[in-house]
Structures are given as structure tokens and as C-alpha cells.
Design a protein around this motif. Structure first.
Motif, mmCIF file in Angstrom:
data_model
loop_
_atom_site.group_PDB
_atom_site.id
_atom_site.type_symbol
_atom_site.label_atom_id
_atom_site.label_comp_id
_atom_site.label_asym_id
_atom_site.label_seq_id
_atom_site.Cartn_x
_atom_site.Cartn_y
_atom_site.Cartn_z
ATOM 1 N N ARG A 30 1.006 -1.355 0.039
ATOM 2 C CA ARG A 30 0.132 -0.190 -0.046
ATOM 3 C C ARG A 30 0.775 1.297 0.041
ATOM 4 N N LEU A 31 0.454 2.180 -0.887
ATOM 5 C CA LEU A 31 1.265 3.615 -0.898
ATOM 6 C C LEU A 31 0.395 4.381 -0.148
ATOM 7 N N ALA A 32 0.686 4.458 1.148
ATOM 8 C CA ALA A 32 -0.068 5.355 2.172
ATOM 9 C C ALA A 32 0.434 7.072 2.074
ATOM 10 N N VAL A 33 -0.325 7.948 1.933
ATOM 11 C CA VAL A 33 -0.051 9.453 1.872
ATOM 12 C C VAL A 33 -0.510 9.857 2.958
ATOM 13 N N PHE A 34 0.201 10.942 3.566
ATOM 14 C CA PHE A 34 -0.338 11.743 4.795
ATOM 15 C C PHE A 34 -0.071 13.066 4.301
ATOM 16 N N GLY A 82 6.724 12.231 -4.800
ATOM 17 C CA GLY A 82 6.020 11.246 -5.576
ATOM 18 C C GLY A 82 7.160 10.449 -6.326
ATOM 19 N N ARG A 83 7.901 11.342 -6.869
ATOM 20 C CA ARG A 83 9.085 10.687 -7.702
ATOM 21 C C ARG A 83 10.060 9.960 -6.903
ATOM 22 N N SER A 84 10.225 10.546 -5.637
ATOM 23 C CA SER A 84 11.215 10.037 -4.794
ATOM 24 C C SER A 84 10.844 8.564 -4.152
ATOM 25 N N ARG A 101 -5.190 7.270 -0.541
ATOM 26 C CA ARG A 101 -4.867 8.644 -0.248
ATOM 27 C C ARG A 101 -5.413 9.156 1.105
ATOM 28 N N GLY A 102 -5.668 8.430 2.106
ATOM 29 C CA GLY A 102 -5.501 8.584 3.626
ATOM 30 C C GLY A 102 -6.945 9.606 3.604
ATOM 31 N N GLY A 103 -7.817 9.353 2.899
ATOM 32 C CA GLY A 103 -9.211 9.832 3.110
ATOM 33 C C GLY A 103 -9.261 11.257 2.636
ATOM 34 N N LYS A 104 -8.202 11.897 1.966
ATOM 35 C CA LYS A 104 -8.138 13.223 1.560
ATOM 36 C C LYS A 104 -8.662 12.958 0.042
ATOM 37 N N LEU A 105 -9.385 14.072 -0.537
ATOM 38 C CA LEU A 105 -9.574 14.166 -1.934
ATOM 39 C C LEU A 105 -8.457 14.006 -2.969
ATOM 40 N N TYR A 106 -8.915 13.507 -3.879
ATOM 41 C CA TYR A 106 -7.740 13.244 -4.947
ATOM 42 C C TYR A 106 -7.930 14.698 -5.939
ATOM 43 N N HIS A 107 -6.844 15.310 -5.411
ATOM 44 C CA HIS A 107 -6.725 16.598 -6.111
ATOM 45 C C HIS A 107 -5.952 17.548 -5.444
ATOM 46 N N ALA A 114 0.434 11.111 -6.757
ATOM 47 C CA ALA A 114 0.255 10.102 -7.264
ATOM 48 C C ALA A 114 0.776 9.984 -8.859
ATOM 49 N N GLU A 115 0.454 11.122 -9.478
ATOM 50 C CA GLU A 115 0.927 11.203 -11.177
ATOM 51 C C GLU A 115 2.298 10.981 -11.142
ATOM 52 N N ALA A 116 3.116 11.856 -10.088
ATOM 53 C CA ALA A 116 4.644 11.567 -10.282
ATOM 54 C C ALA A 116 5.035 10.209 -9.997
#
Length: 124
Positions: A30-34, A82-84, A101-107, A114-116
Motif C-alpha cells: 500500500r502506498l499511503a499518503v499523509f 512522489g518521484r522519490s 490517499r488517507g481520506g483526502k480528496l484526490y486533487h 500520485a501522478e509523479a
């Protein structure tokens, strides 16, 4: 009983709903983002072993010089993170992940990260 809703509780409910479905395995972690107000953190996590396999954040000392010019709370910083994290995951042999995405909106910064990561070679 009425429940007071604000942005924080809405985000927490969304995060719990996402985590019911998103689970990291050794084959596909899982790629988790905070995202906080000033920083952004990304981790590649194997939920079975409860182990972080790769991580990157705007607090990393290797990225500090690059982040000094662009700031830590920008989409450019999220792109760099993201690249790193994608490069570090590929070094450990991980090419496929599930995105949390940790519950955050995808924007904004979440989307930029995510795109990087996709451009750097991660598949999700």
C-alpha cells in the motif's frame, strides 16, 4: 442523535471507508499518503508484515536543498516526493502498489504525488 460534521470527521470517515477495501500485501503493498498543512509524507507499507518498505517526505535530508526553493506545502514538493518514493520502491523491487490517499480528496497535492509516482514507474 445528530452528529456534528466538520472537515476532520468527514476525512476520518472517508479514510475508514477506504481502509476497509485497501490492504497492502507483500506482492502489492500500500502506498499511503499523509498530508499536513506544511508537509507531505508517503510510505510503501506491507500490511501483512506491518513493515514499511520505502518512504519519502518533505522532511528528508536528501531532498532538503531542492525543497528550499519551492517550499514544502506545494504541488511541486508533492511531485518531488512522489518521484522519490517511487524510485525508492523500485530499488527494493516493488513495481505495483495500491494507492491509499488517507481520506483526502484526490486533487491538488495528493494528485500531484500520485501522478509523479506513476510517471516514475509505479503501477496503480
Amino acid at each position: 442523535m445528530t452528529m456534528k460534521t466538520n472537515r476532520k470527521t468527514t476525512t476520518q470517515h472517508r479514510h475508514r471507508r477506504i481502509r476497509r477495501k485497501v490492504f497492502g500485501t507483500p506482492e502489492r503493498p500500500r502506498l499511503a499518503v499523509f498530508r499536513s498543512h506544511q508537509h507531505i509524507y508517503a510510505q510503501v507499507i506491507d500490511d501483512v508484515a506491518q513493515h514499511t518498505l520505502a518512504s519519502a517526505s518533505t522532511l528528508d535530508t536528501e531532498l532538503r536543498e531542492e525543497l528550499r526553493e519551492i517550499g514544502t506545502a506545494t504541488q511541486e514538493a508533492a511531485t518531488l516526493i512522489g518521484r522519490s518514493v517511487a524510485e525508492r520502491a523500485l530499488q527494493v523491487g516493488i513495481s505495483q502498489v495500491v494507492f491509499d490517499r488517507g481520506g483526502k480528496l484526490y486533487h491538488g497535492r495528493i494528485r500531484a504525488l500520485a501522478e509523479a509516482a506513476r510517471e516514475a514507474g509505479l503501477q496503480f
